[in-house]
Design an enzyme around this catalytic site. Sequence first.
Site, PDB file in Angstrom:
ATOM      1  N   ASN A 166      -3.309  -2.371   1.909  1.00  0.00           N
ATOM      2  CA  ASN A 166      -3.437  -1.706   0.608  1.00  0.00           C
ATOM      3  C   ASN A 166      -2.474  -0.533   0.562  1.00  0.00           C
ATOM      4  O   ASN A 166      -2.423   0.269   1.503  1.00  0.00           O
ATOM      5  CB  ASN A 166      -4.870  -1.172   0.432  1.00  0.00           C
ATOM      6  CG  ASN A 166      -5.000  -0.255  -0.774  1.00  0.00           C
ATOM      7  OD1 ASN A 166      -4.979  -0.719  -1.913  1.00  0.00           O
ATOM      8  ND2 ASN A 166      -5.112   1.048  -0.532  1.00  0.00           N
ATOM      9  N   GLU A 167      -1.721  -0.444  -0.509  1.00  0.00           N
ATOM     10  CA  GLU A 167      -0.810   0.694  -0.696  1.00  0.00           C
ATOM     11  C   GLU A 167      -0.104   1.030   0.617  1.00  0.00           C
ATOM     12  O   GLU A 167      -0.173   2.172   1.109  1.00  0.00           O
ATOM     13  CB  GLU A 167      -1.556   1.906  -1.282  1.00  0.00           C
ATOM     14  CG  GLU A 167      -2.087   1.617  -2.671  1.00  0.00           C
ATOM     15  CD  GLU A 167      -2.588   2.829  -3.447  1.00  0.00           C
ATOM     16  OE1 GLU A 167      -2.615   3.941  -2.894  1.00  0.00           O
ATOM     17  OE2 GLU A 167      -2.920   2.656  -4.634  1.00  0.00           O
ATOM     18  N   GLU A 193      -5.587  -2.515  -8.846  1.00  0.00           N
ATOM     19  CA  GLU A 193      -6.167  -1.200  -9.151  1.00  0.00           C
ATOM     20  C   GLU A 193      -5.584  -0.712 -10.460  1.00  0.00           C
ATOM     21  O   GLU A 193      -4.359  -0.581 -10.578  1.00  0.00           O
ATOM     22  CB  GLU A 193      -5.883  -0.186  -8.035  1.00  0.00           C
ATOM     23  CG  GLU A 193      -6.714  -0.424  -6.796  1.00  0.00           C
ATOM     24  CD  GLU A 193      -6.541   0.653  -5.737  1.00  0.00           C
ATOM     25  OE1 GLU A 193      -6.292   1.823  -6.092  1.00  0.00           O
ATOM     26  OE2 GLU A 193      -6.659   0.301  -4.544  1.00  0.00           O
ATOM     27  N   GLU A 238     -15.098   0.256  -3.517  1.00  0.00           N
ATOM     28  CA  GLU A 238     -14.613   0.832  -2.260  1.00  0.00           C
ATOM     29  C   GLU A 238     -15.709   1.688  -1.625  1.00  0.00           C
ATOM     30  O   GLU A 238     -16.598   2.204  -2.316  1.00  0.00           O
ATOM     31  CB  GLU A 238     -13.374   1.699  -2.565  1.00  0.00           C
ATOM     32  CG  GLU A 238     -12.772   2.354  -1.337  1.00  0.00           C
ATOM     33  CD  GLU A 238     -11.378   2.932  -1.590  1.00  0.00           C
ATOM     34  OE1 GLU A 238     -10.962   3.017  -2.763  1.00  0.00           O
ATOM     35  OE2 GLU A 238     -10.711   3.290  -0.598  1.00  0.00           O
ATOM     36  N   TYR A 258      -2.434   3.740 -12.485  1.00  0.00           N
ATOM     37  CA  TYR A 258      -3.539   4.492 -13.088  1.00  0.00           C
ATOM     38  C   TYR A 258      -3.073   5.189 -14.362  1.00  0.00           C
ATOM     39  O   TYR A 258      -1.900   5.544 -14.503  1.00  0.00           O
ATOM     40  CB  TYR A 258      -4.094   5.521 -12.097  1.00  0.00           C
ATOM     41  CG  TYR A 258      -4.934   4.875 -11.009  1.00  0.00           C
ATOM     42  CD1 TYR A 258      -6.267   4.594 -11.229  1.00  0.00           C
ATOM     43  CD2 TYR A 258      -4.375   4.521  -9.786  1.00  0.00           C
ATOM     44  CE1 TYR A 258      -7.053   3.983 -10.248  1.00  0.00           C
ATOM     45  CE2 TYR A 258      -5.155   3.908  -8.795  1.00  0.00           C
ATOM     46  CZ  TYR A 258      -6.487   3.645  -9.037  1.00  0.00           C
ATOM     47  OH  TYR A 258      -7.252   3.034  -8.077  1.00  0.00           O
ATOM     48  N   GLN A 297     -13.278   2.044 -10.532  1.00  0.00           N
ATOM     49  CA  GLN A 297     -14.011   1.140  -9.694  1.00  0.00           C
ATOM     50  C   GLN A 297     -15.349   0.847 -10.359  1.00  0.00           C
ATOM     51  O   GLN A 297     -15.727   1.547 -11.289  1.00  0.00           O
ATOM     52  CB  GLN A 297     -14.210   1.740  -8.319  1.00  0.00           C
ATOM     53  CG  GLN A 297     -12.889   2.052  -7.602  1.00  0.00           C
ATOM     54  CD  GLN A 297     -13.049   2.427  -6.130  1.00  0.00           C
ATOM     55  OE1 GLN A 297     -14.131   2.368  -5.568  1.00  0.00           O
ATOM     56  NE2 GLN A 297     -11.940   2.832  -5.510  1.00  0.00           N
TER      57      GLN A 297
HETATM   58  O1  AHR Z   1      -9.170   3.845  -6.263  1.00  0.00           O
HETATM   59  C1  AHR Z   1      -9.015   5.005  -5.519  1.00  0.00           C
HETATM   60  C2  AHR Z   1      -7.809   4.955  -4.602  1.00  0.00           C
HETATM   61  O2  AHR Z   1      -6.640   4.891  -5.366  1.00  0.00           O
HETATM   62  C3  AHR Z   1      -7.696   3.757  -3.700  1.00  0.00           C
HETATM   63  O3  AHR Z   1      -8.427   3.906  -2.535  1.00  0.00           O
HETATM   64  C4  AHR Z   1      -6.238   3.708  -3.396  1.00  0.00           C
HETATM   65  O4  AHR Z   1      -5.787   2.407  -3.104  1.00  0.00           O
HETATM   66  C5  AHR Z   1      -5.596   4.294  -4.639  1.00  0.00           C
HETATM   67  O5  AHR Z   1      -4.643   5.229  -4.345  1.00  0.00           O
END
Ligand code: AHR
Length: 514
Positions: free
Chosen positions: A180-181, A312, A33, A256, A361
Amino acid sequence: MPATSAATAATAVINLDLEGPRISRHLYGHFAEHLGRCIYGGFWVGEDAAVPNEGGIRLDVVEALRALDIPNLRWPGGCFADEYHWKDGVGPRADRPRMVNTHWGNVEENNHFGTHEFMALCELLGAEPYINGNVGSGTVQEMSEWVEYLTRDGDSPMVRMRKANGRDEPWKVPFWGIGNETWGCGGNMRAEYSADLARQYATYCRDHGGNTLYRVASGANGDDYRWTETLMRQISCFGCEATPRTFFQGLSVHHYTLAGPWEAKGSATGFDTADYYRTMASARRIDRILSGHSAVMDVYDPGRAVGLVLDEWGTWWDVEPGTNPGFLFQQNTMRDALVASTHFDIFHRHAARLVMANIAQTVNVLQAMLLTDGDALVRTPTYHVFEMNKGHHDAASLAVHLRTTAGTARRTVGDTELDTLSASASVKDGALLVSLSNLDAEQSAGITLDLRGGRVGTPTARLLTAARVQAHNTPAEPDAVAPRAFDEVAVTDRGITLTLPPHSFATLSAPLEA
Ligand code: AHR
Protein backbone atom coordinates in the site's frame (compact mmCIF):
# COMPACT_ATOMS: atom_id res chain seq x y z
CA MET A 1 -16.30 34.31 -3.00
CA PRO A 2 -17.19 32.52 -6.22
CA ALA A 3 -19.07 34.59 -8.80
CA THR A 4 -22.85 34.12 -8.68
CA SER A 5 -24.84 32.98 -11.67
CA ALA A 6 -28.46 32.89 -12.73
CA ALA A 7 -30.70 29.96 -11.83
CA THR A 8 -29.87 26.99 -13.97
CA ALA A 9 -32.01 25.51 -16.71
CA ALA A 10 -30.51 22.38 -18.22
CA THR A 11 -31.37 19.54 -20.50
CA ALA A 12 -29.89 16.11 -19.98
CA VAL A 13 -29.96 14.11 -23.22
CA ILE A 14 -29.81 10.34 -22.70
CA ASN A 15 -29.88 7.77 -25.49
CA LEU A 16 -31.57 4.77 -23.97
CA ASP A 17 -30.49 2.48 -26.79
CA LEU A 18 -26.75 3.26 -26.66
CA GLU A 19 -25.39 1.23 -23.80
CA GLY A 20 -21.85 1.95 -22.66
CA PRO A 21 -19.47 -0.11 -20.50
CA ARG A 22 -20.79 -2.04 -17.53
CA ILE A 23 -20.48 -0.21 -14.21
CA SER A 24 -18.80 -2.78 -11.98
CA ARG A 25 -20.47 -3.09 -8.60
CA HIS A 26 -16.93 -3.02 -7.22
CA LEU A 27 -16.84 0.75 -7.86
CA TYR A 28 -18.97 0.84 -4.70
CA GLY A 29 -16.33 -0.94 -2.60
CA HIS A 30 -15.32 -0.13 0.97
CA PHE A 31 -12.23 0.06 3.13
CA ALA A 32 -11.72 -0.87 6.79
CA GLU A 33 -8.34 -0.23 8.36
CA HIS A 34 -7.02 -0.81 11.86
CA LEU A 35 -7.22 2.91 12.43
CA GLY A 36 -8.95 4.76 15.23
CA ARG A 37 -12.42 3.32 15.84
CA CYS A 38 -13.00 1.73 12.46
CA ILE A 39 -12.31 -1.86 13.50
CA TYR A 40 -12.31 -1.63 17.30
CA GLY A 41 -15.58 -0.03 18.41
CA GLY A 42 -16.84 0.25 14.81
CA PHE A 43 -17.00 -3.29 13.48
CA TRP A 44 -15.63 -5.22 16.43
CA VAL A 45 -16.86 -5.01 20.00
CA GLY A 46 -15.88 -8.49 21.19
CA GLU A 47 -18.14 -11.34 22.19
CA ASP A 48 -18.72 -10.08 25.73
CA ALA A 49 -19.93 -6.61 24.71
CA ALA A 50 -23.38 -5.34 25.66
CA VAL A 51 -23.88 -4.14 22.08
CA PRO A 52 -25.66 -6.95 20.17
CA ASN A 53 -23.00 -8.84 18.25
CA GLU A 54 -22.34 -12.08 16.45
CA GLY A 55 -19.01 -13.56 17.42
CA GLY A 56 -17.85 -10.06 18.44
CA ILE A 57 -19.02 -8.24 15.29
CA ARG A 58 -21.55 -5.42 15.82
CA LEU A 59 -24.90 -6.41 14.37
CA ASP A 60 -26.31 -2.89 14.01
CA VAL A 61 -23.35 -2.00 11.80
CA VAL A 62 -23.80 -5.18 9.75
CA GLU A 63 -27.50 -4.54 9.32
CA ALA A 64 -26.98 -0.94 8.18
CA LEU A 65 -24.24 -1.94 5.74
CA ARG A 66 -26.18 -4.85 4.30
CA ALA A 67 -28.64 -2.29 2.94
CA LEU A 68 -25.80 -0.93 0.78
CA ASP A 69 -25.02 -4.29 -0.88
CA ILE A 70 -21.33 -3.74 -0.20
CA PRO A 71 -19.52 -5.57 -3.01
CA ASN A 72 -16.06 -5.80 -1.44
CA LEU A 73 -14.22 -4.75 1.70
CA ARG A 74 -10.52 -3.85 1.74
CA TRP A 75 -8.57 -4.70 4.93
CA PRO A 76 -6.36 -4.38 7.07
CA GLY A 77 -4.97 -1.10 5.63
CA GLY A 78 -3.85 1.37 4.40
CA CYS A 79 -0.60 2.22 6.06
CA PHE A 80 -1.39 -0.35 8.76
CA ALA A 81 -1.19 -3.16 6.20
CA ASP A 82 2.55 -2.64 5.89
CA GLU A 83 3.22 -3.24 9.56
CA TYR A 84 0.68 -6.02 9.97
CA HIS A 85 1.89 -9.58 10.45
CA TRP A 86 -1.04 -11.87 9.86
CA LYS A 87 0.16 -14.77 11.99
CA ASP A 88 -0.20 -12.50 15.05
CA GLY A 89 -3.94 -12.35 14.31
CA VAL A 90 -4.87 -16.04 14.21
CA GLY A 91 -5.31 -18.65 16.94
CA PRO A 92 -6.80 -18.19 20.43
CA ARG A 93 -7.28 -14.48 21.05
CA ALA A 94 -5.79 -14.56 24.53
CA ASP A 95 -2.52 -15.86 23.06
CA ARG A 96 -2.20 -13.34 20.26
CA PRO A 97 0.78 -11.01 20.57
CA ARG A 98 0.18 -7.30 20.98
CA MET A 99 1.81 -4.59 18.93
CA VAL A 100 1.87 -0.82 18.63
CA ASN A 101 -0.06 0.77 15.78
CA THR A 102 2.66 3.29 14.99
CA HIS A 103 0.84 4.85 12.05
CA TRP A 104 -2.37 5.60 13.83
CA GLY A 105 -2.13 7.09 17.29
CA ASN A 106 0.61 4.80 18.67
CA VAL A 107 -2.09 2.80 20.40
CA GLU A 108 -1.89 -0.86 21.32
CA GLU A 109 -3.22 -3.33 18.77
CA ASN A 110 -4.24 -6.55 20.51
CA ASN A 111 -4.79 -8.48 17.29
CA HIS A 112 -8.22 -9.67 18.43
CA PHE A 113 -9.62 -8.85 15.02
CA GLY A 114 -7.61 -10.94 12.58
CA THR A 115 -8.04 -13.12 9.52
CA HIS A 116 -10.89 -15.32 10.80
CA GLU A 117 -12.78 -12.34 12.20
CA PHE A 118 -12.40 -10.41 8.93
CA MET A 119 -13.61 -13.34 6.86
CA ALA A 120 -16.58 -13.77 9.22
CA LEU A 121 -17.36 -10.06 8.79
CA CYS A 122 -17.29 -10.39 5.00
CA GLU A 123 -19.65 -13.34 5.22
CA LEU A 124 -22.07 -11.38 7.41
CA LEU A 125 -21.95 -8.42 5.03
CA GLY A 126 -22.17 -10.54 1.88
CA ALA A 127 -19.05 -8.69 0.69
CA GLU A 128 -16.06 -10.12 -1.16
CA PRO A 129 -12.74 -9.81 0.70
CA TYR A 130 -9.99 -7.58 -0.62
CA ILE A 131 -6.93 -8.29 1.52
CA ASN A 132 -3.94 -5.98 1.38
CA GLY A 133 -0.64 -7.76 2.05
CA ASN A 134 2.47 -6.36 3.71
CA VAL A 135 5.34 -5.42 1.39
CA GLY A 136 6.82 -2.58 3.48
CA SER A 137 7.91 -4.61 6.51
CA GLY A 138 6.93 -8.14 5.54
CA THR A 139 8.45 -10.87 3.43
CA VAL A 140 7.54 -12.69 0.26
CA GLN A 141 7.20 -15.89 2.30
CA GLU A 142 4.84 -14.25 4.79
CA MET A 143 2.53 -13.00 2.05
CA SER A 144 2.70 -16.26 0.12
CA GLU A 145 1.78 -18.22 3.25
CA TRP A 146 -1.16 -15.93 4.00
CA VAL A 147 -2.61 -16.67 0.57
CA GLU A 148 -2.01 -20.39 1.17
CA TYR A 149 -3.61 -20.22 4.65
CA LEU A 150 -6.72 -18.56 3.28
CA THR A 151 -7.30 -20.30 -0.02
CA ARG A 152 -5.56 -23.68 -0.25
CA ASP A 153 -7.45 -26.95 -0.03
CA GLY A 154 -5.94 -30.38 0.66
CA ASP A 155 -2.93 -30.74 2.89
CA SER A 156 -0.12 -28.23 3.45
CA PRO A 157 1.53 -26.58 6.46
CA MET A 158 -0.71 -23.50 6.24
CA VAL A 159 -3.83 -25.57 5.68
CA ARG A 160 -3.03 -27.57 8.80
CA MET A 161 -2.61 -24.33 10.75
CA ARG A 162 -5.94 -23.01 9.46
CA LYS A 163 -7.70 -26.22 10.39
CA ALA A 164 -6.15 -26.16 13.85
CA ASN A 165 -7.61 -22.67 14.19
CA GLY A 166 -11.08 -23.98 13.46
CA ARG A 167 -11.61 -23.51 9.74
CA ASP A 168 -11.58 -26.61 7.54
CA GLU A 169 -12.72 -25.21 4.21
CA PRO A 170 -10.61 -22.74 2.30
CA TRP A 171 -12.12 -19.33 1.76
CA LYS A 172 -12.53 -17.57 -1.54
CA VAL A 173 -10.41 -14.42 -1.68
CA PRO A 174 -10.80 -12.70 -5.04
CA PHE A 175 -8.84 -9.48 -4.47
CA TRP A 176 -5.27 -9.18 -3.20
CA GLY A 177 -3.32 -5.95 -2.69
CA ILE A 178 0.45 -6.10 -3.01
CA GLY A 179 1.58 -3.37 -0.63
CA ASN A 180 0.00 0.00 0.00
CA GLU A 181 1.33 3.43 -0.92
CA THR A 182 4.82 2.04 -1.46
CA TRP A 183 5.75 5.60 -2.48
CA GLY A 184 5.00 6.71 1.10
CA CYS A 185 4.01 4.92 4.32
CA GLY A 186 4.47 1.54 2.61
CA GLY A 187 8.24 1.86 2.31
CA ASN A 188 9.10 5.22 0.66
CA MET A 189 10.19 3.42 -2.49
CA ARG A 190 10.97 4.59 -5.96
CA ALA A 191 8.57 3.48 -8.68
CA GLU A 192 11.21 1.28 -10.32
CA TYR A 193 11.94 -0.61 -7.10
CA SER A 194 8.26 -0.88 -6.22
CA ALA A 195 7.49 -2.32 -9.66
CA ASP A 196 10.18 -4.99 -9.21
CA LEU A 197 8.85 -5.91 -5.78
CA ALA A 198 5.29 -6.08 -7.11
CA ARG A 199 6.43 -8.57 -9.75
CA GLN A 200 8.30 -10.62 -7.18
CA TYR A 201 5.49 -10.71 -4.59
CA ALA A 202 2.84 -11.36 -7.25
CA THR A 203 4.81 -14.39 -8.42
CA TYR A 204 4.44 -16.08 -5.03
CA CYS A 205 0.82 -15.10 -4.44
CA ARG A 206 -0.47 -18.32 -5.99
CA ASP A 207 -3.85 -19.30 -7.31
CA HIS A 208 -4.66 -22.28 -5.09
CA GLY A 209 -7.32 -24.75 -6.16
CA GLY A 210 -10.39 -22.93 -7.42
CA ASN A 211 -9.31 -19.53 -6.10
CA THR A 212 -8.10 -17.01 -8.66
CA LEU A 213 -6.48 -13.89 -7.27
CA TYR A 214 -6.91 -10.45 -8.79
CA ARG A 215 -3.55 -8.99 -7.74
CA VAL A 216 -3.47 -5.22 -7.30
CA ALA A 217 -0.04 -3.55 -7.34
CA SER A 218 0.48 -0.49 -5.17
CA GLY A 219 0.04 2.42 -7.55
CA ALA A 220 0.26 6.15 -7.82
CA ASN A 221 -0.38 9.03 -5.49
CA GLY A 222 -2.95 11.27 -7.18
CA ASP A 223 -1.66 12.56 -10.49
CA ASP A 224 1.74 10.82 -10.43
CA TYR A 225 1.46 9.46 -13.97
CA ARG A 226 5.16 8.60 -14.09
CA TRP A 227 4.54 6.02 -11.37
CA THR A 228 1.81 4.40 -13.45
CA GLU A 229 3.97 4.45 -16.54
CA THR A 230 6.83 2.74 -14.66
CA LEU A 231 4.52 0.00 -13.42
CA MET A 232 2.85 -0.48 -16.78
CA ARG A 233 6.22 -0.84 -18.50
CA GLN A 234 7.09 -3.65 -16.11
CA ILE A 235 3.69 -5.19 -15.61
CA SER A 236 3.52 -7.67 -18.41
CA CYS A 237 5.03 -11.00 -19.08
CA PHE A 238 3.96 -10.88 -22.72
CA GLY A 239 6.41 -13.03 -24.64
CA CYS A 240 8.19 -14.34 -21.56
CA GLU A 241 6.03 -17.45 -21.37
CA ALA A 242 3.99 -19.55 -23.76
CA THR A 243 0.77 -17.87 -22.59
CA PRO A 244 0.97 -14.08 -22.44
CA ARG A 245 -0.13 -12.74 -19.07
CA THR A 246 0.43 -9.88 -16.71
CA PHE A 247 2.10 -10.26 -13.34
CA PHE A 248 -0.74 -8.43 -11.72
CA GLN A 249 -4.24 -7.63 -12.84
CA GLY A 250 -4.87 -4.24 -11.26
CA LEU A 251 -3.02 -1.06 -10.48
CA SER A 252 -4.11 1.16 -7.62
CA VAL A 253 -4.30 4.93 -7.27
CA HIS A 254 -5.28 7.01 -4.23
CA HIS A 255 -6.84 10.45 -4.22
CA TYR A 256 -8.44 12.37 -1.37
CA THR A 257 -10.67 15.45 -1.57
CA LEU A 258 -9.65 18.46 0.52
CA ALA A 259 -10.81 22.06 0.55
CA GLY A 260 -7.22 23.35 0.72
CA PRO A 261 -3.70 22.17 1.51
CA TRP A 262 -2.99 19.24 3.86
CA GLU A 263 -1.90 21.67 6.57
CA ALA A 264 -5.24 23.50 6.44
CA LYS A 265 -7.88 20.92 5.67
CA GLY A 266 -10.50 22.69 7.76
CA SER A 267 -13.45 21.53 9.80
CA ALA A 268 -15.90 18.89 8.57
CA THR A 269 -18.85 21.03 9.67
CA GLY A 270 -17.55 24.57 10.26
CA PHE A 271 -16.94 25.63 6.67
CA ASP A 272 -18.20 28.50 4.53
CA THR A 273 -19.47 28.72 0.96
CA ALA A 274 -16.01 29.41 -0.44
CA ASP A 275 -14.66 26.27 1.29
CA TYR A 276 -17.63 24.38 -0.07
CA TYR A 277 -16.96 25.37 -3.68
CA ARG A 278 -13.24 24.67 -3.32
CA THR A 279 -14.17 21.20 -2.09
CA MET A 280 -16.39 20.59 -5.10
CA ALA A 281 -13.63 21.74 -7.46
CA SER A 282 -11.21 19.40 -5.69
CA ALA A 283 -13.67 16.50 -5.98
CA ARG A 284 -13.94 17.07 -9.73
CA ARG A 285 -10.16 16.62 -10.07
CA ILE A 286 -10.66 12.87 -9.88
CA ASP A 287 -11.95 13.02 -13.46
CA ARG A 288 -8.64 14.38 -14.76
CA ILE A 289 -6.66 11.97 -12.60
CA LEU A 290 -8.53 8.92 -13.85
CA SER A 291 -8.22 10.17 -17.44
CA GLY A 292 -4.48 10.68 -17.01
CA HIS A 293 -3.81 7.20 -15.62
CA SER A 294 -6.13 5.61 -18.18
CA ALA A 295 -4.28 7.35 -21.01
CA VAL A 296 -0.95 5.94 -19.80
CA MET A 297 -2.44 2.49 -19.37
CA ASP A 298 -3.98 2.63 -22.85
CA VAL A 299 -0.50 2.97 -24.34
CA TYR A 300 0.81 -0.22 -22.72
CA ASP A 301 -2.43 -2.14 -22.46
CA PRO A 302 -4.86 -1.12 -25.19
CA GLY A 303 -6.90 -4.27 -24.61
CA ARG A 304 -7.55 -3.19 -21.01
CA ALA A 305 -6.29 -6.42 -19.44
CA VAL A 306 -5.18 -4.42 -16.40
CA GLY A 307 -7.75 -2.59 -14.32
CA LEU A 308 -7.41 0.74 -12.55
CA VAL A 309 -8.31 0.44 -8.86
CA LEU A 310 -9.00 3.64 -6.88
CA ASP A 311 -8.78 1.84 -3.57
CA GLU A 312 -8.73 4.97 -1.42
CA TRP A 313 -10.86 8.04 -2.05
CA GLY A 314 -13.01 10.45 -0.09
CA THR A 315 -12.90 13.62 1.97
CA TRP A 316 -10.26 14.33 4.60
CA TRP A 317 -11.00 17.04 7.19
CA ASP A 318 -9.55 18.03 10.55
CA VAL A 319 -10.52 15.52 13.23
CA GLU A 320 -13.47 16.37 15.43
CA PRO A 321 -12.37 18.59 18.34
CA GLY A 322 -11.24 16.62 21.37
CA THR A 323 -10.62 13.37 19.47
CA ASN A 324 -7.27 11.65 18.96
CA PRO A 325 -5.58 13.28 15.91
CA GLY A 326 -4.32 9.82 14.90
CA PHE A 327 -7.85 8.42 14.73
CA LEU A 328 -9.08 10.52 11.77
CA PHE A 329 -12.62 10.77 13.14
CA GLN A 330 -14.62 13.38 11.24
CA GLN A 331 -18.26 14.38 10.84
CA ASN A 332 -19.98 14.09 7.48
CA THR A 333 -22.32 16.68 5.96
CA MET A 334 -24.34 17.30 2.84
CA ARG A 335 -21.04 18.53 1.36
CA ASP A 336 -19.57 15.04 1.76
CA ALA A 337 -22.66 13.52 0.17
CA LEU A 338 -22.16 15.69 -2.92
CA VAL A 339 -18.48 14.80 -3.09
CA ALA A 340 -19.58 11.16 -3.19
CA SER A 341 -22.33 11.63 -5.77
CA THR A 342 -19.96 13.58 -8.04
CA HIS A 343 -17.32 10.87 -7.73
CA PHE A 344 -19.82 8.21 -8.74
CA ASP A 345 -20.87 10.13 -11.87
CA ILE A 346 -17.21 10.33 -12.82
CA PHE A 347 -16.58 6.67 -11.95
CA HIS A 348 -19.46 5.64 -14.20
CA ARG A 349 -17.90 7.54 -17.09
CA HIS A 350 -14.58 5.73 -16.52
CA ALA A 351 -16.19 2.31 -16.18
CA ALA A 352 -14.23 0.86 -19.10
CA ARG A 353 -10.89 1.09 -17.22
CA LEU A 354 -11.88 1.72 -13.60
CA VAL A 355 -12.76 -1.66 -12.16
CA MET A 356 -12.86 -0.96 -8.44
CA ALA A 357 -13.03 1.93 -5.99
CA ASN A 358 -13.01 1.91 -2.19
CA ILE A 359 -14.13 4.84 -0.12
CA ALA A 360 -12.03 5.60 2.96
CA GLN A 361 -13.35 4.40 5.33
CA THR A 362 -16.50 2.50 6.28
CA VAL A 363 -17.02 3.29 9.98
CA ASN A 364 -15.78 6.18 12.19
CA VAL A 365 -12.81 7.13 9.97
CA LEU A 366 -12.62 9.85 7.28
CA GLN A 367 -15.66 9.87 4.93
CA ALA A 368 -17.53 7.15 6.77
CA MET A 369 -20.87 5.53 6.05
CA LEU A 370 -21.57 5.06 9.74
CA LEU A 371 -20.57 6.80 12.95
CA THR A 372 -20.84 4.97 16.24
CA ASP A 373 -20.90 6.39 19.74
CA GLY A 374 -21.12 3.63 22.34
CA ASP A 375 -24.18 1.69 21.30
CA ALA A 376 -25.55 4.53 19.15
CA LEU A 377 -25.28 4.33 15.36
CA VAL A 378 -25.68 7.15 12.83
CA ARG A 379 -26.01 6.84 9.07
CA THR A 380 -24.15 9.70 7.39
CA PRO A 381 -25.30 11.69 4.32
CA THR A 382 -22.64 9.77 2.36
CA TYR A 383 -24.29 6.49 3.38
CA HIS A 384 -27.50 7.67 1.75
CA VAL A 385 -25.76 8.41 -1.56
CA PHE A 386 -24.38 4.86 -1.63
CA GLU A 387 -27.83 3.49 -0.89
CA MET A 388 -29.62 5.67 -3.46
CA ASN A 389 -27.09 4.73 -6.15
CA LYS A 390 -27.26 0.96 -5.56
CA GLY A 391 -29.16 0.42 -8.78
CA HIS A 392 -26.02 1.30 -10.77
CA HIS A 393 -24.20 -1.83 -9.52
CA ASP A 394 -23.35 -3.96 -12.57
CA ALA A 395 -25.66 -1.88 -14.77
CA ALA A 396 -24.91 -0.78 -18.33
CA SER A 397 -23.80 2.85 -18.31
CA LEU A 398 -25.60 5.42 -20.47
CA ALA A 399 -23.89 8.65 -21.49
CA VAL A 400 -25.58 11.80 -20.21
CA HIS A 401 -25.11 14.91 -22.36
CA LEU A 402 -25.80 18.00 -20.27
CA ARG A 403 -26.84 21.17 -22.12
CA THR A 404 -27.11 24.23 -19.94
CA THR A 405 -28.29 27.75 -20.66
CA ALA A 406 -25.25 29.91 -21.38
CA GLY A 407 -23.79 31.48 -18.26
CA THR A 408 -25.53 29.13 -15.85
CA ALA A 409 -24.50 25.97 -14.01
CA ARG A 410 -20.99 27.33 -13.52
CA ARG A 411 -19.06 28.90 -10.69
CA THR A 412 -15.62 30.39 -10.87
CA VAL A 413 -13.53 28.83 -8.12
CA GLY A 414 -10.01 30.26 -7.99
CA ASP A 415 -8.56 29.67 -11.42
CA THR A 416 -11.00 26.91 -12.36
CA GLU A 417 -14.54 26.83 -13.63
CA LEU A 418 -16.75 24.48 -11.67
CA ASP A 419 -19.70 22.87 -13.45
CA THR A 420 -22.38 22.82 -10.81
CA LEU A 421 -24.46 20.07 -12.39
CA SER A 422 -23.36 16.47 -12.38
CA ALA A 423 -25.23 13.46 -13.71
CA SER A 424 -24.95 9.84 -14.77
CA ALA A 425 -27.32 7.11 -15.86
CA SER A 426 -27.54 3.38 -16.36
CA VAL A 427 -29.95 0.61 -17.27
CA LYS A 428 -30.35 -2.71 -15.54
CA ASP A 429 -33.13 -5.29 -15.38
CA GLY A 430 -35.38 -3.23 -17.64
CA ALA A 431 -35.13 -0.05 -15.57
CA LEU A 432 -33.46 3.31 -16.05
CA LEU A 433 -31.64 4.96 -13.14
CA VAL A 434 -30.50 8.58 -13.38
CA SER A 435 -28.41 10.28 -10.69
CA LEU A 436 -28.45 14.09 -10.58
CA SER A 437 -26.48 16.46 -8.36
CA ASN A 438 -26.93 20.20 -8.08
CA LEU A 439 -23.68 21.42 -6.54
CA ASP A 440 -24.75 25.05 -6.47
CA ALA A 441 -25.01 26.12 -2.84
CA GLU A 442 -27.65 28.78 -3.47
CA GLN A 443 -29.42 28.29 -6.80
CA SER A 444 -31.91 25.64 -7.75
CA ALA A 445 -31.58 23.89 -11.10
CA GLY A 446 -34.42 23.05 -13.47
CA ILE A 447 -33.59 19.94 -15.46
CA THR A 448 -35.37 18.28 -18.35
CA LEU A 449 -34.46 14.69 -19.11
CA ASP A 450 -34.64 14.33 -22.89
CA LEU A 451 -34.80 10.55 -23.29
CA ARG A 452 -34.16 9.27 -26.80
CA GLY A 453 -34.09 5.85 -28.44
CA GLY A 454 -36.75 4.35 -26.19
CA ARG A 455 -39.63 5.03 -23.87
CA VAL A 456 -40.03 4.82 -20.13
CA GLY A 457 -43.01 4.35 -17.82
CA THR A 458 -43.92 6.45 -14.82
CA PRO A 459 -40.80 7.72 -13.05
CA THR A 460 -40.23 7.77 -9.30
CA ALA A 461 -37.60 9.92 -7.65
CA ARG A 462 -35.85 10.41 -4.32
CA LEU A 463 -34.14 13.51 -3.00
CA LEU A 464 -31.33 14.06 -0.51
CA THR A 465 -30.84 17.63 0.69
CA ALA A 466 -31.04 19.82 3.79
CA ALA A 467 -31.59 23.47 4.63
CA ARG A 468 -27.84 23.99 5.02
CA VAL A 469 -24.98 22.33 3.25
CA GLN A 470 -23.34 21.94 6.68
CA ALA A 471 -26.24 19.75 7.87
CA HIS A 472 -25.24 16.40 9.34
CA ASN A 473 -26.61 13.54 11.38
CA THR A 474 -25.96 12.91 15.06
CA PRO A 475 -27.30 10.39 17.60
CA ALA A 476 -29.70 13.14 18.77
CA GLU A 477 -30.77 13.96 15.19
CA PRO A 478 -30.04 10.84 13.12
CA ASP A 479 -32.23 11.87 10.18
CA ALA A 480 -31.32 15.54 9.75
CA VAL A 481 -30.09 14.50 6.29
CA ALA A 482 -32.06 11.57 4.92
CA PRO A 483 -33.61 10.77 1.56
CA ARG A 484 -37.27 11.45 0.93
CA ALA A 485 -39.66 10.77 -1.92
CA PHE A 486 -39.37 13.52 -4.53
CA ASP A 487 -42.81 14.04 -6.02
CA GLU A 488 -42.18 17.23 -7.95
CA VAL A 489 -41.36 15.33 -11.13
CA ALA A 490 -43.46 16.02 -14.22
CA VAL A 491 -43.70 14.12 -17.48
CA THR A 492 -44.18 16.62 -20.32
CA ASP A 493 -43.95 16.39 -24.10
CA ARG A 494 -40.35 17.71 -23.77
CA GLY A 495 -39.37 14.94 -21.37
CA ILE A 496 -39.23 14.44 -17.62
CA THR A 497 -38.77 17.70 -15.75
CA LEU A 498 -37.74 18.34 -12.18
CA THR A 499 -36.19 21.16 -10.18
CA LEU A 500 -33.29 20.28 -7.95
CA PRO A 501 -33.00 22.45 -4.85
CA PRO A 502 -29.58 23.96 -4.06
CA HIS A 503 -26.98 21.47 -2.83
CA SER A 504 -29.05 18.39 -3.51
CA PHE A 505 -28.75 14.91 -4.88
CA ALA A 506 -31.59 13.03 -6.56
CA THR A 507 -32.13 9.67 -8.17
CA LEU A 508 -34.85 9.02 -10.68
CA SER A 509 -35.86 5.58 -11.85
CA ALA A 510 -38.34 4.46 -14.46
CA PRO A 511 -39.21 1.17 -16.13
CA LEU A 512 -38.17 0.84 -19.77
CA GLU A 513 -41.13 0.23 -22.04
CA ALA A 514 -41.04 -2.03 -25.06
O1 AHR B 1 -7.09 6.13 4.80
C1 AHR B 1 -6.12 6.64 5.66
C2 AHR B 1 -4.72 6.49 5.12
O2 AHR B 1 -4.57 7.27 3.97
C3 AHR B 1 -4.31 5.12 4.67
O3 AHR B 1 -3.87 4.33 5.71
C4 AHR B 1 -3.20 5.40 3.72
O4 AHR B 1 -3.06 4.40 2.73
C5 AHR B 1 -3.55 6.76 3.14
O5 AHR B 1 -2.49 7.62 3.14
